[in-house]
Design a protein around this motif. Structure first.
Motif, PDB file in Angstrom:
ATOM      1  N   MET A  76     -32.484  21.729  74.075  1.00 57.84           N
ATOM      2  CA  MET A  76     -32.705  20.954  72.873  1.00 57.84           C
ATOM      3  C   MET A  76     -32.579  19.482  73.239  1.00 57.84           C
ATOM      4  O   MET A  76     -31.670  19.080  73.951  1.00 57.84           O
ATOM      5  N   GLN A  77     -33.492  18.717  72.733  1.00 62.26           N
ATOM      6  CA  GLN A  77     -33.498  17.288  73.032  1.00 62.26           C
ATOM      7  C   GLN A  77     -32.386  16.582  72.269  1.00 62.26           C
ATOM      8  O   GLN A  77     -31.939  17.038  71.219  1.00 62.26           O
ATOM      9  N   ALA A  78     -31.951  15.458  72.799  1.00 62.22           N
ATOM     10  CA  ALA A  78     -30.848  14.701  72.211  1.00 62.22           C
ATOM     11  C   ALA A  78     -31.129  14.322  70.753  1.00 62.22           C
ATOM     12  O   ALA A  78     -30.232  14.363  69.910  1.00 62.22           O
ATOM     13  N   GLU A  79     -32.374  13.987  70.455  1.00 65.55           N
ATOM     14  CA  GLU A  79     -32.735  13.606  69.084  1.00 65.55           C
ATOM     15  C   GLU A  79     -32.558  14.783  68.125  1.00 65.55           C
ATOM     16  O   GLU A  79     -32.037  14.624  67.014  1.00 65.55           O
ATOM     17  N   GLN A  80     -32.958  15.977  68.552  1.00 70.07           N
ATOM     18  CA  GLN A  80     -32.808  17.168  67.717  1.00 70.07           C
ATOM     19  C   GLN A  80     -31.332  17.519  67.524  1.00 70.07           C
ATOM     20  O   GLN A  80     -30.913  17.909  66.438  1.00 70.07           O
ATOM     21  N   LEU A  81     -30.558  17.374  68.589  1.00 70.70           N
ATOM     22  CA  LEU A  81     -29.130  17.652  68.522  1.00 70.70           C
ATOM     23  C   LEU A  81     -28.441  16.679  67.567  1.00 70.70           C
ATOM     24  O   LEU A  81     -27.618  17.082  66.745  1.00 70.70           O
ATOM     25  N   ALA A  82     -28.801  15.413  67.640  1.00 70.41           N
ATOM     26  CA  ALA A  82     -28.231  14.411  66.734  1.00 70.41           C
ATOM     27  C   ALA A  82     -28.596  14.722  65.287  1.00 70.41           C
ATOM     28  O   ALA A  82     -27.773  14.564  64.378  1.00 70.41           O
ATOM     29  N   GLU A  83     -29.807  15.205  65.071  1.00 69.49           N
ATOM     30  CA  GLU A  83     -30.244  15.581  63.725  1.00 69.49           C
ATOM     31  C   GLU A  83     -29.406  16.750  63.190  1.00 69.49           C
ATOM     32  O   GLU A  83     -28.990  16.748  62.030  1.00 69.49           O
ATOM     33  N   LEU A  84     -29.162  17.747  64.043  1.00 69.71           N
ATOM     34  CA  LEU A  84     -28.316  18.872  63.653  1.00 69.71           C
ATOM     35  C   LEU A  84     -26.902  18.416  63.317  1.00 69.71           C
ATOM     36  O   LEU A  84     -26.302  18.871  62.337  1.00 69.71           O
ATOM     37  N   GLN A  85     -26.371  17.510  64.136  1.00 70.58           N
ATOM     38  CA  GLN A  85     -25.020  17.022  63.891  1.00 70.58           C
ATOM     39  C   GLN A  85     -24.945  16.235  62.585  1.00 70.58           C
ATOM     40  O   GLN A  85     -23.983  16.379  61.820  1.00 70.58           O
ATOM     41  N   ASN A  86     -25.941  15.433  62.298  1.00 69.56           N
ATOM     42  CA  ASN A  86     -25.981  14.699  61.028  1.00 69.56           C
ATOM     43  C   ASN A  86     -26.067  15.664  59.852  1.00 69.56           C
ATOM     44  O   ASN A  86     -25.400  15.478  58.829  1.00 69.56           O
ATOM     45  N   GLU A  87     -26.896  16.682  60.003  1.00 68.78           N
ATOM     46  CA  GLU A  87     -27.045  17.692  58.951  1.00 68.78           C
ATOM     47  C   GLU A  87     -25.717  18.410  58.705  1.00 68.78           C
ATOM     48  O   GLU A  87     -25.335  18.655  57.557  1.00 68.78           O
ATOM     49  N   THR A  88     -25.005  18.724  59.771  1.00 61.27           N
ATOM     50  CA  THR A  88     -23.698  19.372  59.652  1.00 61.27           C
ATOM     51  C   THR A  88     -22.750  18.517  58.828  1.00 61.27           C
ATOM     52  O   THR A  88     -22.083  18.995  57.912  1.00 61.27           O
TER      53      THR A  88
END
Length: 133
Positions: A1-13
């Protein structure tokens, strides 16, 4: 998973947790965390489930869905934890590489509102008491 997608998941969390707490969900409760996983190939979904189970997650039964004329299979990987973003981030860090290894879909996570004034009895919503007088 790319860093941008991971950051998006973390923000969503963090948004999900903030929404639950702002709605009055119990900050001290243990929550059932449901990580949603899907795949078009049932055999590959089973392989994902086995590997996730080996990590200590409970694995719910797979279900079949129709989406845009395609059959998709999915299951939830379950854990019980405090409503803590770092804990959920750590769980995702374990689960997502397995899902990606088999070209599956990680479709986020969810949980349920926990009433801070609710009963701890798991049957409290299912039992009715009648006055015999």
């Amino acid at each position: 998973m790319q860093a941008e997608q991971l950051a998006e998941l973390q923000n969503e969390t963090r948004e999900i947790i903030a929404d639950l707490l702002n709605d009055g969900s119990d900050p001290d409760a243990l929550y059932i965390i449901e990580h949603h996983i899907a795949h078009e190939d049932f055999a590959k979904l089973e392989k994902i489930a086995v590997e996730i189970f080996k990590l200590g997650f409970e694995v719910a039964d797979a279900e079949e869905f129709e989406e845009e004329g395609r059959t998709i299979y999915g299951f939830d990987a379950l854990s019980e934890a405090k409503l803590n973003a770092e804990v959920i981030d750590a769980e995702q860090a374990k689960i997502i590489p397995i899902v990606e290894k088999f070209a599956g879909i990680y479709d986020g996570w969810g949980t349920y509102f926990e009433d801070p004034n609710g009963e701890d009895d798991e049957f409290s919503d299912d039992v009715e008491f009648f006055d015999e007088d």
